[in-house]
Design a protein around this motif. Structure first.
Motif, PDB file in Angstrom:
ATOM      1  N   ASN A  12      38.821  39.201  39.586  1.00 33.66           N
ATOM      2  CA  ASN A  12      38.271  38.818  40.888  1.00 33.66           C
ATOM      3  C   ASN A  12      37.351  37.606  40.772  1.00 33.66           C
ATOM      4  N   TYR A  13      36.598  37.512  39.683  1.00 33.24           N
ATOM      5  CA  TYR A  13      35.713  36.359  39.481  1.00 33.24           C
ATOM      6  C   TYR A  13      36.536  35.084  39.291  1.00 33.24           C
ATOM      7  N   PHE A  56      36.514  31.920  41.764  1.00 33.71           N
ATOM      8  CA  PHE A  56      36.209  30.583  41.257  1.00 33.71           C
ATOM      9  C   PHE A  56      37.305  29.599  41.653  1.00 33.71           C
ATOM     10  N   GLN A  57      38.556  29.974  41.434  1.00 32.33           N
ATOM     11  CA  GLN A  57      39.671  29.082  41.743  1.00 32.33           C
ATOM     12  C   GLN A  57      39.772  28.795  43.243  1.00 32.33           C
ATOM     13  N   ARG A  58      39.398  29.762  44.073  1.00 33.53           N
ATOM     14  CA  ARG A  58      39.413  29.580  45.525  1.00 33.53           C
ATOM     15  C   ARG A  58      38.316  28.608  45.963  1.00 33.53           C
ATOM     16  N   LYS A 111      29.593  33.296  33.661  1.00 26.62           N
ATOM     17  CA  LYS A 111      29.309  31.966  34.172  1.00 26.62           C
ATOM     18  C   LYS A 111      30.474  31.055  33.828  1.00 26.62           C
ATOM     19  N   ALA A 112      30.900  30.273  34.812  1.00 21.36           N
ATOM     20  CA  ALA A 112      31.921  29.249  34.598  1.00 21.36           C
ATOM     21  C   ALA A 112      31.238  27.896  34.688  1.00 21.36           C
ATOM     22  N   GLN A 167      28.449  21.263  36.616  1.00 23.12           N
ATOM     23  CA  GLN A 167      28.091  22.332  37.531  1.00 23.12           C
ATOM     24  C   GLN A 167      28.451  23.672  36.901  1.00 23.12           C
ATOM     25  N   ALA A 168      27.991  24.737  37.548  1.00 30.71           N
ATOM     26  CA  ALA A 168      28.308  26.081  37.065  1.00 30.71           C
ATOM     27  C   ALA A 168      28.329  27.042  38.239  1.00 30.71           C
ATOM     28  N   MET A 169      29.052  28.116  38.069  1.00 33.73           N
ATOM     29  CA  MET A 169      29.022  29.220  39.019  1.00 33.73           C
ATOM     30  C   MET A 169      28.784  30.489  38.217  1.00 33.73           C
TER      31      MET A 169
END
Length: 156
Positions: free
Chosen positions: A34-35, A39-41, A60-61, A71-73
């Motif tokens: 789901n993560y 992220f891809q969305r 974290k990506a 950047q990061a998410m």
């Protein structure tokens, strides 16, 4: 004597490996599906994506956007947040002044704009290092939170 030198070298290498593992790099296949989909969305133009295990269930990506900005998410069961990293020459003066006055033995490692549920704040990672010449290890690290106007909020 040779055994002592070899043992000392092995201990220093082991300490360096431990110091380097603040976050553990993981393959995308090891991240919650789901993560990855989220992220891809949200980020369609990402390049050089690297996934990290931050804590149990927190990933974290890190990536470069279309303009090649870092950047990061961060993803957890509580939701996601986006980090827009600030280049060193653009660190806000209020953050530099706060670190200099409140944490004089610390240096700023990174500053980013943190976006959580549409609210923007600054977050800075600071650390204190100890050691000899080039062999310095991180002794203590802290996350500092700031409002967008630079007002210090708290330490994590």
């Amino acid at each position: 004597m040779k055994k002592i030198i070899a043992l000392a070298a092995a201990v220093m290498l082991f300490q360096g490996a431990l110091w380097a593992q603040k976050e553990k790099a993981v393959a995308e296949k090891d991240v919650n599906v789901n993560y990855v989909k989220d992220f891809q969305r949200q980020v369609k133009d990402a390049s050089e994506v690297q996934w990290w295990l931050v804590d149990s269930g927190v990933f974290k990506a890190t990536y470069l956007d279309a303009e090649k900005s870092r950047q990061a998410m961060v993803f957890s069961n509580k939701g996601s947040e986006t980090h827009y990293y600030v280049e060193r020459q653009y660190y806000p003066a209020a953050i530099k002044d706060t670190v200099k006055s409140m944490f004089p033995k610390y240096s700023i490692d990174d500053v980013w704009v943190r976006k959580v549920r549409g609210k923007l704040t600054y977050q800075a990672r600071i650390s204190k290092r100890s050691g000899f010449l080039w062999w310095k290890k991180e002794v203590d690290a802290k996350l500092l939170n700031f409002e967008v106007d630079g007002k210090f909020v708290n330490v994590m």
